[in-house]
Design a protein around this motif. Sequence first.
Motif, PDB file in Angstrom:
ATOM      1  N   LYS A  27     -53.993   2.594  -4.255  1.00 11.56           N
ATOM      2  CA  LYS A  27     -53.259   3.830  -3.934  1.00 11.56           C
ATOM      3  C   LYS A  27     -52.269   4.173  -5.047  1.00 11.56           C
ATOM      4  N   THR A  28     -51.556   3.178  -5.522  1.00 13.02           N
ATOM      5  CA  THR A  28     -50.574   3.401  -6.587  1.00 13.02           C
ATOM      6  C   THR A  28     -51.252   3.929  -7.846  1.00 13.02           C
ATOM      7  N   ARG A  29     -52.339   3.294  -8.239  1.00 12.46           N
ATOM      8  CA  ARG A  29     -53.068   3.741  -9.435  1.00 12.46           C
ATOM      9  C   ARG A  29     -53.666   5.127  -9.235  1.00 12.46           C
ATOM     10  N   MET A  30     -54.161   5.379  -8.043  1.00 11.42           N
ATOM     11  CA  MET A  30     -54.748   6.675  -7.742  1.00 11.42           C
ATOM     12  C   MET A  30     -53.691   7.783  -7.855  1.00 11.42           C
ATOM     13  N   THR A  33     -52.695   9.432 -11.559  1.00 14.89           N
ATOM     14  CA  THR A  33     -53.658  10.126 -12.419  1.00 14.89           C
ATOM     15  C   THR A  33     -53.005  11.214 -13.257  1.00 14.89           C
ATOM     16  N   LYS A  34     -52.078  11.959 -12.681  1.00 16.69           N
ATOM     17  CA  LYS A  34     -51.431  13.034 -13.441  1.00 16.69           C
ATOM     18  C   LYS A  34     -50.687  12.469 -14.650  1.00 16.69           C
ATOM     19  N   LYS A  35     -49.957  11.386 -14.435  1.00 17.39           N
ATOM     20  CA  LYS A  35     -49.226  10.761 -15.545  1.00 17.39           C
ATOM     21  C   LYS A  35     -50.186  10.225 -16.605  1.00 17.39           C
ATOM     22  N   ILE A  36     -51.302   9.673 -16.159  1.00 26.00           N
ATOM     23  CA  ILE A  36     -52.293   9.151 -17.114  1.00 26.00           C
ATOM     24  C   ILE A  36     -52.855  10.305 -17.941  1.00 26.00           C
ATOM     25  N   ARG A  41     -52.662  13.591 -23.357  1.00 23.58           N
ATOM     26  CA  ARG A  41     -52.757  15.013 -23.692  1.00 23.58           C
ATOM     27  C   ARG A  41     -52.920  15.253 -25.200  1.00 23.58           C
ATOM     28  N   ASP A  42     -52.104  14.601 -26.006  1.00 25.27           N
ATOM     29  CA  ASP A  42     -52.166  14.801 -27.460  1.00 25.27           C
ATOM     30  C   ASP A  42     -53.425  14.169 -28.064  1.00 25.27           C
ATOM     31  N   SER A  52     -58.796  21.270 -17.766  1.00 27.05           N
ATOM     32  CA  SER A  52     -59.792  20.874 -16.762  1.00 27.05           C
ATOM     33  C   SER A  52     -59.346  19.628 -16.006  1.00 27.05           C
ATOM     34  N   LEU A  53     -58.800  18.656 -16.731  1.00 25.84           N
ATOM     35  CA  LEU A  53     -58.282  17.446 -16.079  1.00 25.84           C
ATOM     36  C   LEU A  53     -57.122  17.796 -15.153  1.00 25.84           C
ATOM     37  N   ASP A  54     -56.262  18.700 -15.586  1.00 26.41           N
ATOM     38  CA  ASP A  54     -55.129  19.126 -14.772  1.00 26.41           C
ATOM     39  C   ASP A  54     -55.619  19.837 -13.513  1.00 26.41           C
ATOM     40  N   ASP A  55     -56.638  20.683 -13.659  1.00 20.77           N
ATOM     41  CA  ASP A  55     -57.219  21.366 -12.497  1.00 20.77           C
ATOM     42  C   ASP A  55     -57.815  20.354 -11.519  1.00 20.77           C
ATOM     43  N   PHE A  56     -58.536  19.391 -12.066  1.00 16.98           N
ATOM     44  CA  PHE A  56     -59.126  18.349 -11.224  1.00 16.98           C
ATOM     45  C   PHE A  56     -58.033  17.632 -10.430  1.00 16.98           C
ATOM     46  N   GLU A  57     -56.999  17.220 -11.125  1.00 19.50           N
ATOM     47  CA  GLU A  57     -55.915  16.474 -10.479  1.00 19.50           C
ATOM     48  C   GLU A  57     -55.265  17.324  -9.390  1.00 19.50           C
ATOM     49  N   SER A  58     -55.041  18.598  -9.664  1.00 17.26           N
ATOM     50  CA  SER A  58     -54.416  19.486  -8.680  1.00 17.26           C
ATOM     51  C   SER A  58     -55.320  19.722  -7.477  1.00 17.26           C
TER      52      SER A  58
END
Length: 126
Positions: A27-30, A33-36, A41-42, A52-58
């Motif tokens: 649960k903690t790792r899940m 994801t946003k922080k990962i 990002r760079d 796309s990753l941000d959309d997925f996470e949201s």
Amino acid sequence: MGGKGKSDLSIPLTDLEDYGSRLRSIKTRMNRTKKIFESYRDDIGDGGVYDSLDDFESNWEDGREDIGQQLDQLADLSDAVVREFKKLDDDLAKAVNDAVKVNEGKGGKGGGKDTKGDGKGGGGAK
């Protein structure tokens, strides 16, 4: 009891003890994801990939919350099973020890019984 002195019920408590903490770790790792995604990002280069990753996470935030609640419930149940089986094991061990003490107090070890049937007791060789 089953054959060969083996219990009919066997619970791998050592594995089950770790199960709750493993579920909480998932649960903690899940939830990270946003922080990962942000940490890479760079390194990703193309902004479209990050978007796309941000959309997925949201988009899976609600689903992640439901999964997180289920993981918490499973972890709590796992902890409860371990706790109750340990308590049961302790209670059964105490009951057996108490029964042994009661039988020993009543002369349950034998000694002095008439095994020859002559009324003289003992029963050993002459």
